[in-house]
Write a protein that holds these residues in place. Sequence first.
Motif, short mmCIF file in Angstrom:
data_model
loop_
_atom_site.label_atom_id
_atom_site.label_comp_id
_atom_site.label_asym_id
_atom_site.label_seq_id
_atom_site.Cartn_x
_atom_site.Cartn_y
_atom_site.Cartn_z
N CYS A 91 80.18 -46.41 66.85
CA CYS A 91 80.06 -46.04 68.27
C CYS A 91 79.56 -44.62 68.49
O CYS A 91 78.96 -44.33 69.52
N GLY A 92 79.82 -43.72 67.54
CA GLY A 92 79.37 -42.34 67.69
C GLY A 92 80.30 -41.46 68.52
O GLY A 92 80.06 -40.26 68.63
N ARG A 93 81.37 -42.03 69.07
CA ARG A 93 82.21 -41.25 69.99
C ARG A 93 83.68 -41.18 69.58
O ARG A 93 84.41 -40.33 70.05
N CYS A 94 84.14 -42.11 68.73
CA CYS A 94 85.57 -42.14 68.41
C CYS A 94 85.90 -41.05 67.39
O CYS A 94 85.02 -40.34 66.89
N CYS A 97 84.05 -41.49 64.01
CA CYS A 97 82.63 -41.11 64.09
C CYS A 97 82.48 -39.60 64.21
O CYS A 97 81.64 -38.99 63.54
N CYS A 105 84.99 -46.21 62.08
CA CYS A 105 84.83 -46.24 63.53
C CYS A 105 85.89 -47.17 64.13
O CYS A 105 86.13 -48.27 63.61
N ASP A 106 86.49 -46.76 65.24
CA ASP A 106 87.48 -47.61 65.93
C ASP A 106 86.88 -48.97 66.29
O ASP A 106 87.61 -49.95 66.42
ZN LIG Z 1 83.22 -44.81 66.40
#
Ligand SMILES: [Zn+2]
Length: 364
Positions: A91-94, A97, A105-106
């Motif tokens: 996702c790039g945001r959790c 990441c 990643c979640d």
């Molecule tokens: Zn993630």
Amino acid sequence: MRFTAAVLRAYDGPFTVEPVALASGPADGEVLVRIAGCGLCRTDLAVRRSAGRSPLPAVLGHEGAGVVEATGGGDTGLRAGDHVVLSFDSCGRCRGCLGAAPAYCDSFAALNLFGGRTGHAARFTDSTGAPLAPRWFGQSAFAEYALVPARNAVRVDPALPLALLGPLGCGFLTGAGAVLNSFRAGPGDTLLVLGAGSVGLAAVMAATAAGAVTVAVDRQPRRLALAERFGALPLAADVSGLPERVARLTDGGARYALDTTADVPLINDALRSLRPTGRLGLVARLHSGLRLETGTLDRGRGLAHLCEGDAVPGLLIPRLTALWQAGRFPFDELIRTYPLSAVNEAERDCESGRVVKPVLIPGS
Ligand SMILES: [Zn+2]
Ligand SMILES: [Zn+2]
């Protein structure tokens, strides 16, 4: 657009090579990739045993490599004509990441195995307009084209043999990453590798490149011979006294062990083969509980399940291609290529162990 893909329609059926359709081109943050080759990984075949959790009909394939044909809106960091290796989605945001651990990643399971990004669902259909399962591992690369998040496309040197590079995005990344990232093995370290398939042999090559001493265990003499060719000391899996044999070969026990077999007695033997404070990494999915024998974790020994070699694909893939260019990571020797239309033959050869890493070539 319409193109050819290998579709799995039933958990116990063959792949069918047929036309599929994408209703739209790349959205913001996506790129359209013309696939040059896609490796067949055991996780693709595990869909057959997913008890319905991974939806069908689906276009599988998550070791794709190819050429960027078009980019969507937003800054994708890629341009048409770029050569890319595709890896897993994240996702790039959790927190995983953000902490440079995208394999944790979640949303890993949702994005890669069981659903994909919601925006992609409903764009991808068969030739009658019936929906296909959402994108597999952000790719669905058993196809002439794949529409992927730019986040899981890693640009590579166009001088490299593009059609063969896809397995650097999953299988070879997993084995090499365990050695180079998870263990940080270096000169003189000792490593035990259980199972000399694509992940195990990539671990052997990476350990040899890092200057570590490796003992490889497998049941098949042919695979052991391969491990030996890539620098490992071979040990047959069916002999008794494995820990004692490993201790003799590693001056008292291995510092690290990597299990690719999910075989519970072998996992217990691997722990017994470790030096005090040694680490065992598991990469295969266990199909039963893991019963550890008394004493196997004594003296600071530890174990963890490792996902995708703890890799940040954008960092590890260029490292592996640089090692290949230096002649120190000869992964191409594990590959046999097949036309995409021979996907069922490739699966049989992979399951029987005749071929370590099949790579499917669309349009051939
Ligand atoms: Zn993630
Ligand atoms: Zn895989």
